[in-house]
Design a protein around this motif. Structure first.
Motif, PDB file in Angstrom:
ATOM      1  N   ILE A  14      33.097  39.598  37.085  1.00  0.00           N
ATOM      2  CA  ILE A  14      33.806  40.177  38.438  1.00  0.00           C
ATOM      3  C   ILE A  14      33.475  40.051  39.592  1.00  0.00           C
ATOM      4  CG2 ILE A  14      33.360  42.879  39.654  1.00  0.00           C
ATOM      5  CD1 ILE A  14      33.179  44.149  36.460  1.00  0.00           C
ATOM      6  N   GLY A  15      34.279  40.147  40.851  1.00  0.00           N
ATOM      7  CA  GLY A  15      33.944  39.648  42.174  1.00  0.00           C
ATOM      8  C   GLY A  15      34.683  41.231  42.747  1.00  0.00           C
ATOM      9  N   GLY A  16      33.592  40.711  44.181  1.00  0.00           N
ATOM     10  CA  GLY A  16      33.746  42.023  45.334  1.00  0.00           C
ATOM     11  C   GLY A  16      33.862  41.324  46.720  1.00  0.00           C
ATOM     12  N   TRP A  17      34.428  41.680  47.358  1.00  0.00           N
ATOM     13  CA  TRP A  17      34.637  41.319  48.671  1.00  0.00           C
ATOM     14  C   TRP A  17      34.908  42.127  49.744  1.00  0.00           C
ATOM     15  CZ3 TRP A  17      39.105  43.752  45.511  1.00  0.00           C
ATOM     16  CH2 TRP A  17      39.845  45.074  46.207  1.00  0.00           C
ATOM     17  N   SER A  18      34.567  42.094  51.095  1.00  0.00           N
ATOM     18  CA  SER A  18      34.776  42.522  51.895  1.00  0.00           C
ATOM     19  C   SER A  18      35.544  42.427  53.271  1.00  0.00           C
ATOM     20  CB  SER A  18      33.668  42.709  52.772  1.00  0.00           C
ATOM     21  OG  SER A  18      32.971  43.522  53.569  1.00  0.00           O
ATOM     22  N   TRP A  19      36.448  43.282  54.237  1.00  0.00           N
ATOM     23  CA  TRP A  19      36.933  42.867  54.801  1.00  0.00           C
ATOM     24  C   TRP A  19      36.991  43.930  55.985  1.00  0.00           C
ATOM     25  CZ3 TRP A  19      43.347  43.184  54.116  1.00  0.00           C
ATOM     26  CH2 TRP A  19      43.713  42.972  55.732  1.00  0.00           C
ATOM     27  N   ASP A  20      36.237  43.230  57.402  1.00  0.00           N
ATOM     28  CA  ASP A  20      36.072  44.075  58.454  1.00  0.00           C
ATOM     29  C   ASP A  20      37.786  44.473  58.792  1.00  0.00           C
ATOM     30  OD1 ASP A  20      35.787  44.615  61.125  1.00  0.00           O
ATOM     31  OD2 ASP A  20      33.550  44.035  60.765  1.00  0.00           O
ATOM     32  N   LEU A  21      38.135  45.805  59.071  1.00  0.00           N
ATOM     33  CA  LEU A  21      39.502  45.749  59.579  1.00  0.00           C
ATOM     34  C   LEU A  21      39.197  45.952  61.336  1.00  0.00           C
ATOM     35  CD1 LEU A  21      39.969  49.293  57.927  1.00  0.00           C
ATOM     36  CD2 LEU A  21      41.151  47.052  57.300  1.00  0.00           C
ATOM     37  N   THR A  22      38.303  45.669  62.327  1.00  0.00           N
ATOM     38  CA  THR A  22      37.656  45.587  63.320  1.00  0.00           C
ATOM     39  C   THR A  22      38.633  43.550  63.759  1.00  0.00           C
ATOM     40  OG1 THR A  22      37.074  47.752  63.412  1.00  0.00           O
ATOM     41  CG2 THR A  22      36.860  46.095  65.568  1.00  0.00           C
ATOM     42  N   THR A  23      37.460  43.539  63.251  1.00  0.00           N
ATOM     43  CA  THR A  23      38.032  42.070  63.449  1.00  0.00           C
ATOM     44  C   THR A  23      38.278  40.706  62.869  1.00  0.00           C
ATOM     45  OG1 THR A  23      35.534  41.078  62.113  1.00  0.00           O
ATOM     46  CG2 THR A  23      35.414  42.545  64.574  1.00  0.00           C
ATOM     47  N   GLY A  24      39.153  41.202  61.570  1.00  0.00           N
ATOM     48  CA  GLY A  24      39.474  40.909  60.128  1.00  0.00           C
ATOM     49  C   GLY A  24      38.794  39.774  59.652  1.00  0.00           C
ATOM     50  N   GLU A  25      37.621  39.966  59.584  1.00  0.00           N
ATOM     51  CA  GLU A  25      36.661  39.096  59.187  1.00  0.00           C
ATOM     52  C   GLU A  25      36.431  39.371  57.252  1.00  0.00           C
ATOM     53  OE1 GLU A  25      32.139  37.524  59.218  1.00  0.00           O
ATOM     54  OE2 GLU A  25      32.793  38.671  60.997  1.00  0.00           O
ATOM     55  N   ALA A  26      36.430  38.482  56.678  1.00  0.00           N
ATOM     56  CA  ALA A  26      36.762  39.137  55.528  1.00  0.00           C
ATOM     57  C   ALA A  26      35.364  38.254  54.926  1.00  0.00           C
ATOM     58  CB  ALA A  26      37.443  38.403  54.798  1.00  0.00           C
ATOM     59  N   THR A  27      35.283  38.243  54.189  1.00  0.00           N
ATOM     60  CA  THR A  27      33.694  37.997  52.800  1.00  0.00           C
ATOM     61  C   THR A  27      34.086  37.766  51.695  1.00  0.00           C
ATOM     62  OG1 THR A  27      31.815  38.631  54.936  1.00  0.00           O
ATOM     63  CG2 THR A  27      31.039  37.692  52.627  1.00  0.00           C
ATOM     64  N   TRP A  28      34.192  37.193  50.803  1.00  0.00           N
ATOM     65  CA  TRP A  28      33.891  37.665  49.230  1.00  0.00           C
ATOM     66  C   TRP A  28      32.544  36.919  48.463  1.00  0.00           C
ATOM     67  CZ3 TRP A  28      39.007  34.292  47.448  1.00  0.00           C
ATOM     68  CH2 TRP A  28      40.371  35.371  47.551  1.00  0.00           C
ATOM     69  N   SER A  29      32.996  37.359  47.489  1.00  0.00           N
ATOM     70  CA  SER A  29      30.995  36.778  46.652  1.00  0.00           C
ATOM     71  C   SER A  29      31.534  35.610  45.794  1.00  0.00           C
ATOM     72  CB  SER A  29      30.843  38.060  45.735  1.00  0.00           C
ATOM     73  OG  SER A  29      32.296  37.593  44.956  1.00  0.00           O
ATOM     74  N   ASP A  30      30.672  35.296  45.387  1.00  0.00           N
ATOM     75  CA  ASP A  30      30.692  34.115  44.818  1.00  0.00           C
ATOM     76  C   ASP A  30      31.644  33.665  43.583  1.00  0.00           C
ATOM     77  OD1 ASP A  30      29.046  32.032  46.491  1.00  0.00           O
ATOM     78  OD2 ASP A  30      27.511  32.774  45.373  1.00  0.00           O
ATOM     79  N   GLU A  31      31.504  35.061  42.983  1.00  0.00           N
ATOM     80  CA  GLU A  31      32.271  35.269  41.803  1.00  0.00           C
ATOM     81  C   GLU A  31      33.745  35.403  41.803  1.00  0.00           C
ATOM     82  OE1 GLU A  31      32.663  34.710  37.946  1.00  0.00           O
ATOM     83  OE2 GLU A  31      30.955  34.379  38.884  1.00  0.00           O
ATOM     84  N   LEU A  32      34.255  36.073  42.955  1.00  0.00           N
ATOM     85  CA  LEU A  32      35.472  36.143  42.952  1.00  0.00           C
ATOM     86  C   LEU A  32      36.088  34.766  43.538  1.00  0.00           C
ATOM     87  CD1 LEU A  32      38.178  37.893  43.262  1.00  0.00           C
ATOM     88  CD2 LEU A  32      36.774  38.226  46.022  1.00  0.00           C
ATOM     89  N   TYR A  33      35.749  34.025  44.104  1.00  0.00           N
ATOM     90  CA  TYR A  33      35.704  32.689  44.565  1.00  0.00           C
ATOM     91  C   TYR A  33      36.049  31.710  42.764  1.00  0.00           C
ATOM     92  CZ  TYR A  33      35.246  31.449  49.049  1.00  0.00           C
ATOM     93  OH  TYR A  33      35.242  32.653  50.455  1.00  0.00           O
ATOM     94  N   ARG A  34      34.623  31.421  42.323  1.00  0.00           N
ATOM     95  CA  ARG A  34      34.994  31.193  41.280  1.00  0.00           C
ATOM     96  C   ARG A  34      36.378  31.637  39.982  1.00  0.00           C
ATOM     97  NH1 ARG A  34      28.917  32.243  40.942  1.00  0.00           N
ATOM     98  NH2 ARG A  34      27.994  30.797  41.373  1.00  0.00           N
ATOM     99  N   ILE A  35      36.730  33.730  39.957  1.00  0.00           N
ATOM    100  CA  ILE A  35      37.151  33.689  39.596  1.00  0.00           C
ATOM    101  C   ILE A  35      39.139  33.280  39.157  1.00  0.00           C
ATOM    102  CG2 ILE A  35      39.246  35.813  39.364  1.00  0.00           C
ATOM    103  CD1 ILE A  35      36.882  37.649  39.095  1.00  0.00           C
TER     104      ILE A  35
END
Length: 367
Positions: A14-35
């Motif tokens: 399982i991988g997680g993400w966060s997407w800032d709707l104001t700035t457009g900045e996104a963050t993925w957890s390491d596992e989401l990359y691996r998937i």
């Protein structure tokens, strides 16, 4: 706690993400990359990275969802939105994911972030398809009536259950000492017209000696053969026709009895599919079930090449001659001509004279 979370994500895929709707900045957890087959944090995260990995057939659906989240975040229900989608790793392997995302709001109640988690459910989907495949085979064999209808029912049900686009049945031709294509199936979703594709015509024209190509290897060794990359297997043949249809991988499954194989089933997919022990066990069990069934119908497995007289009847039909006219020219009864046509329809897998003539012309059986 960070190490624990990373270990749990890895174990559960399982991988997680966060997407800032104001700035457009996104963050993925390491596992989401691996998937997705990427080194963690090796590429900036974001919608573009995701959409670039989604197959073209799914891209519009995923893009529309992301656009709706940005344009209408208030439309996202509090419990979030679930989505199933696929990604293609850099090595060509396709993974299936299930994700759920929801909107987090700031203290003023305004939509602030789109957060969520995606789980790799490829193995679960494979297990579900394997169970469907076993059921599909049992239904197809239960409903078997004539050989040609039964074979097409088997290819259709098994191909649909395992999400393949095309399938074929190969039987042994003792005169030529090769496997020959007895039937070919194309999923309606992959058929652009009623005419056979170049891939089908090339497949029907091919033969395989024992040990040659995937069908020949399955026949010779008595076990399923999975070809993850058909372009890299020179014995597969039909590379140009396969590329035109976007086909990447294939599988050959021998229909086995205690005395050896009776036939080979082949299926072809646009996804890169590597063999797994579970999938190979499933194909092996299916092959034994089909082999035991066909063992009671050995007489139906002989090659059904059109005879010289049947080809002659087809040529005259292609010239526009009616049944009585063909009978007079060949100096036979009209009932004999009707019998010839019945045999032709059965061998070519068509339902009427126009279909038989059209197929024979396209396949080069007649001029």
């Amino acid at each position: 706690m960070e190490r624990l979370l990373a270990d749990v994500e890895h174990l559960a895929s399982i991988g997680g993400w966060s997407w800032d709707l104001t700035t457009g900045e996104a963050t993925w957890s390491d596992e989401l990359y691996r998937i997705q087959g990427l080194e963690p944090q090796s590429i900036p995260a974001g919608p573009e990275l995701l959409l670039g990995a989604v197959p073209e057939a799914d891209r519009g659906y995923v893009a529309a969802l992301l656009e709706s989240v940005v344009a209408r975040p208030d439309s996202v229900p509090p419990e979030g939105i679930e989505i199933d989608y696929r990604v293609v790793r850099p090595d060509g392997v396709v993974r299936e994911l299930r994700a759920i995302g929801r909107i987090e709001r700031d203290r003023a109640g305004r939509p602030a972030r789109w957060i969520g988690a995606a789980q790799d459910v490829t193995e679960q989907r494979l297990t579900e398809r394997e169970l469907k495949a076993h059921y599909a085979v049992s239904v197809a064999l239960r409903d078997w009536d004539t050989f040609d209808d039964g074979v097409m029912g088997l290819l259709t049900r098994l191909g649909d259950a395992l999400d393949y686009r095309h399938g074929a049945l190969w039987t042994w031709d003792g005169d030529r000492g090769h496997l020959v294509c007895r039937a070919f199936w194309t999923s309606p979703a992959a058929a652009s017209s009623a005419d056979p594709t170049p891939f089908e015509l090339a497949t029907r024209a091919m033969t395989f000696a024992p040990g040659e190509g995937a069908p020949g290897r399955a026949w010779a060794h008595g076990r399923p053969v999975v070809v993850a990359d058909m372009a890299a297997d020179p014995s597969f043949g039909r590379p140009h026709a396969a590329r035109e249809l976007g086909l990447t991988s294939g599988v050959a499954v021998p229909a086995l009895t205690d005395d050896g194989p009776l036939a080979v089933l082949t299926f072809y997919s646009g996804d890169r599919r590597a063999g797994t022990p579970s999938l190979e066990r499933t194909f092996g069990a299916i092959g034994r079930d089909v082999g035991a069934f066909l063992a009671r119908r050995r007489a139906q497995l002989t090659d059904r090449t059109l005879s010289p007289r049947e080809l002659e009847v087809l040529r005259l039909a292609a010239d526009g001659r009616s049944g009585p006219e063909i009978a007079r020219q060949l100096v036979v009864s009209l009932s004999t001509i009707k019998t010839h046509f019945e045999h032709i329809y059965e061998k070519l897998g068509v339902g009427d004279r126009a279909g038989a003539v059209g197929y024979a012309l396209r396949a080069g059986l007649i001029d």
